[in-house]
Scaffold this motif. Structure first.
Motif, mmCIF file in Angstrom:
data_model
loop_
_atom_site.group_PDB
_atom_site.id
_atom_site.type_symbol
_atom_site.label_atom_id
_atom_site.label_comp_id
_atom_site.label_asym_id
_atom_site.label_seq_id
_atom_site.Cartn_x
_atom_site.Cartn_y
_atom_site.Cartn_z
ATOM 1 N N LEU A 76 0.902 -1.270 0.031
ATOM 2 C CA LEU A 76 0.096 0.025 0.047
ATOM 3 C C LEU A 76 0.975 1.248 0.041
ATOM 4 C CD1 LEU A 76 -2.696 -0.879 2.527
ATOM 5 C CD2 LEU A 76 -2.893 -0.461 0.065
ATOM 6 N N ILE A 77 1.958 1.297 0.628
ATOM 7 C CA ILE A 77 2.760 2.131 0.736
ATOM 8 C C ILE A 77 3.605 2.561 -0.388
ATOM 9 C CG2 ILE A 77 4.860 3.366 1.805
ATOM 10 C CD1 ILE A 77 3.798 1.985 4.557
ATOM 11 N N LYS A 78 4.147 1.538 -1.246
ATOM 12 C CA LYS A 78 4.873 1.696 -2.156
ATOM 13 C C LYS A 78 3.836 2.258 -3.391
ATOM 14 C CE LYS A 78 8.794 1.831 -0.258
ATOM 15 N NZ LYS A 78 9.614 2.941 -0.282
ATOM 16 N N ASN A 79 2.618 1.709 -3.360
ATOM 17 C CA ASN A 79 1.876 2.027 -4.618
ATOM 18 C C ASN A 79 1.072 3.665 -4.161
ATOM 19 O OD1 ASN A 79 2.535 -0.264 -6.240
ATOM 20 N ND2 ASN A 79 0.992 -1.473 -4.636
ATOM 21 N N ASN A 80 1.235 3.936 -3.326
ATOM 22 C CA ASN A 80 0.501 5.354 -3.145
ATOM 23 C C ASN A 80 1.655 6.435 -3.425
ATOM 24 O OD1 ASN A 80 0.086 7.885 -1.455
ATOM 25 N ND2 ASN A 80 -1.695 6.203 -0.724
ATOM 26 N N LEU A 81 1.081 7.107 -4.308
ATOM 27 C CA LEU A 81 1.978 8.501 -4.842
ATOM 28 C C LEU A 81 2.765 9.150 -3.946
ATOM 29 C CD1 LEU A 81 0.483 9.355 -8.246
ATOM 30 C CD2 LEU A 81 2.357 7.885 -7.834
ATOM 31 N N ALA A 82 1.785 9.613 -2.862
ATOM 32 C CA ALA A 82 2.098 10.502 -1.675
ATOM 33 C C ALA A 82 3.211 9.842 -0.706
ATOM 34 C CB ALA A 82 1.074 11.082 -1.016
ATOM 35 N N TRP A 83 3.118 8.474 -0.607
ATOM 36 C CA TRP A 83 4.133 7.866 0.255
ATOM 37 C C TRP A 83 5.039 6.910 -0.128
ATOM 38 C CZ3 TRP A 83 -0.796 4.881 2.371
ATOM 39 C CH2 TRP A 83 -1.741 5.872 3.264
ATOM 40 N N LYS A 84 5.214 6.656 -1.499
ATOM 41 C CA LYS A 84 5.949 5.871 -2.246
ATOM 42 C C LYS A 84 7.562 6.233 -1.962
ATOM 43 C CE LYS A 84 6.279 7.624 -6.906
ATOM 44 N NZ LYS A 84 7.646 7.838 -6.857
ATOM 45 N N ASP A 85 7.928 7.361 -1.622
ATOM 46 C CA ASP A 85 9.323 7.597 -1.419
ATOM 47 C C ASP A 85 9.837 7.790 -0.012
ATOM 48 O OD1 ASP A 85 9.812 8.052 -4.195
ATOM 49 O OD2 ASP A 85 8.996 10.146 -4.420
ATOM 50 N N ILE A 86 8.953 7.318 0.877
ATOM 51 C CA ILE A 86 9.259 7.300 2.385
ATOM 52 C C ILE A 86 10.105 5.973 2.413
ATOM 53 C CG2 ILE A 86 8.505 6.951 4.474
ATOM 54 C CD1 ILE A 86 5.880 8.362 3.568
ATOM 55 N N PRO A 87 11.267 5.913 2.907
ATOM 56 C CA PRO A 87 11.883 4.814 3.214
ATOM 57 C C PRO A 87 11.314 3.663 4.230
ATOM 58 C CG PRO A 87 13.478 6.704 3.415
ATOM 59 C CD PRO A 87 11.971 7.083 3.406
ATOM 60 N N VAL A 88 11.356 2.334 3.901
ATOM 61 C CA VAL A 88 10.611 1.508 4.709
ATOM 62 C C VAL A 88 11.442 0.401 4.999
ATOM 63 C CG1 VAL A 88 8.694 -0.289 4.790
ATOM 64 C CG2 VAL A 88 8.329 2.053 3.513
ATOM 65 N N ILE A 89 11.772 0.320 6.262
ATOM 66 C CA ILE A 89 12.695 -0.444 6.870
ATOM 67 C C ILE A 89 12.012 -1.725 7.323
ATOM 68 C CG2 ILE A 89 14.509 -0.968 8.419
ATOM 69 C CD1 ILE A 89 14.872 1.503 6.267
ATOM 70 N N ILE A 90 11.860 -2.843 6.715
ATOM 71 C CA ILE A 90 11.468 -3.999 7.531
ATOM 72 C C ILE A 90 12.265 -4.604 8.711
ATOM 73 C CG2 ILE A 90 10.727 -6.560 6.867
ATOM 74 C CD1 ILE A 90 9.286 -4.422 5.445
ATOM 75 N N PHE A 91 11.545 -4.516 9.812
ATOM 76 C CA PHE A 91 12.157 -4.906 10.877
ATOM 77 C C PHE A 91 11.357 -6.181 11.572
ATOM 78 C CE2 PHE A 91 12.535 -3.580 15.659
ATOM 79 C CZ PHE A 91 14.088 -3.540 15.551
ATOM 80 N N SER A 92 12.006 -7.244 11.491
ATOM 81 C CA SER A 92 11.127 -8.472 11.806
ATOM 82 C C SER A 92 11.998 -9.463 12.259
ATOM 83 C CB SER A 92 10.605 -9.059 10.458
ATOM 84 O OG SER A 92 9.687 -10.123 10.695
ATOM 85 N N THR A 93 11.297 -10.443 12.918
ATOM 86 C CA THR A 93 11.990 -11.595 13.609
ATOM 87 C C THR A 93 12.389 -12.602 12.623
ATOM 88 O OG1 THR A 93 9.969 -12.806 13.963
ATOM 89 C CG2 THR A 93 11.200 -11.382 15.866
ATOM 90 N N THR A 94 11.886 -12.739 11.388
ATOM 91 C CA THR A 94 11.929 -13.644 10.399
ATOM 92 C C THR A 94 13.275 -13.471 9.548
ATOM 93 O OG1 THR A 94 11.098 -14.867 8.626
ATOM 94 C CG2 THR A 94 10.623 -12.217 8.706
ATOM 95 N N GLY A 95 13.883 -14.240 9.174
ATOM 96 C CA GLY A 95 15.157 -13.918 8.306
ATOM 97 C C GLY A 95 15.099 -14.889 7.177
ATOM 98 N N GLN A 96 13.778 -15.622 6.848
ATOM 99 C CA GLN A 96 13.814 -16.507 5.567
ATOM 100 C C GLN A 96 14.029 -15.942 4.120
ATOM 101 O OE1 GLN A 96 9.776 -17.820 6.394
ATOM 102 N NE2 GLN A 96 10.246 -19.488 7.597
ATOM 103 N N GLU A 97 14.843 -16.496 3.659
ATOM 104 C CA GLU A 97 15.185 -15.980 2.234
ATOM 105 C C GLU A 97 14.124 -15.517 1.623
ATOM 106 O OE1 GLU A 97 18.112 -17.434 -1.300
ATOM 107 O OE2 GLU A 97 18.433 -18.032 0.651
ATOM 108 N N GLU A 98 12.983 -16.410 1.488
ATOM 109 C CA GLU A 98 11.885 -16.227 0.552
ATOM 110 C C GLU A 98 11.307 -14.970 0.964
ATOM 111 O OE1 GLU A 98 10.408 -19.316 3.154
ATOM 112 O OE2 GLU A 98 12.004 -19.061 2.094
ATOM 113 N N MET A 99 11.125 -14.761 2.225
ATOM 114 C CA MET A 99 10.626 -13.513 2.710
ATOM 115 C C MET A 99 11.351 -12.335 2.271
ATOM 116 S SD MET A 99 7.622 -14.285 4.393
ATOM 117 C CE MET A 99 7.091 -15.387 5.768
ATOM 118 N N VAL A 100 12.732 -12.427 2.633
ATOM 119 C CA VAL A 100 13.438 -11.101 2.243
ATOM 120 C C VAL A 100 13.255 -10.914 0.527
ATOM 121 C CG1 VAL A 100 15.866 -10.438 2.194
ATOM 122 C CG2 VAL A 100 15.095 -11.608 3.926
ATOM 123 N N LYS A 101 13.477 -11.900 -0.065
ATOM 124 C CA LYS A 101 13.197 -11.671 -1.454
ATOM 125 C C LYS A 101 11.809 -10.984 -1.896
ATOM 126 C CE LYS A 101 13.457 -13.924 -5.910
ATOM 127 N NZ LYS A 101 12.878 -15.123 -6.739
#
Length: 149
Positions: A76-101
């Motif tokens: 939703l953030i990256k598809n919204n013109l007003a928000w798409k340039d805000i840096p989004v840092i994923i901060f999660s307990t998961t480290g699964q490669e498919e999730m990161v991808k």
């Protein structure tokens, strides 16, 4: 972003203990910040709709949240013109490669696996806050994402 400027940070995480720990680490790294927290993705998007503009300088986003998860919020953030340039840092307990991808493909700027120690959490926050996202030119790929344990 420069450390001497006030900045606005949004954190979306449903774990109250993680939110308190994040806030404590943030206060030790940089006192000139306004932290706004959301307990889930629905609350985050509501905050974005009511609080932006001005946009936050950065959003820390957990993936596993109720009602609307981090993947849905990121999209939703990256598809919204007003928000798409805000840096989004994923901060999660998961480290699964498919999730990161998947978060990389959806437009995340950075991935940080939640650190297992307070000093490493401070280090991760400091690194994000010291990054000038407007000048950040390296390619966004899973190899450039950070894993702190």
């Amino acid at each position: 972003m420069k450390n001497e400027h006030n900045r606005s940070i949004f954190l979306a995480d449903d774990d109250a203990d993680d939110c308190m720990l994040f806030e404590d680490a943030l206060r030790e790294v940089c006192t000139k910040t306004e932290l706004t927290t959301a307990n889930d993705g629905v609350e985050l998007i509501h905050l974005m709709e009511t609080a932006v503009p001005p946009p936050p300088d950065v959003i820390f986003l957990d993936l596993n949240m109720p009602r609307r998860n981090g993947f849905e919020c990121l999209e939703l953030i990256k598809n919204n013109l007003a928000w798409k340039d805000i840096p989004v840092i994923i901060f999660s307990t998961t480290g699964q490669e498919e999730m990161v991808k998947r978060v990389y493909e959806t437009g995340a700027n950075y991935f940080i696996r939640k650190p297992g120690s307070f000093p490493k959490l401070k280090q991760a926050i400091r690194q994000v806050l010291d990054t000038d996202w407007s000048q950040h030119t390296w390619s966004l790929s899973p190899e450039n994402f950070q894993y702190l344990y």
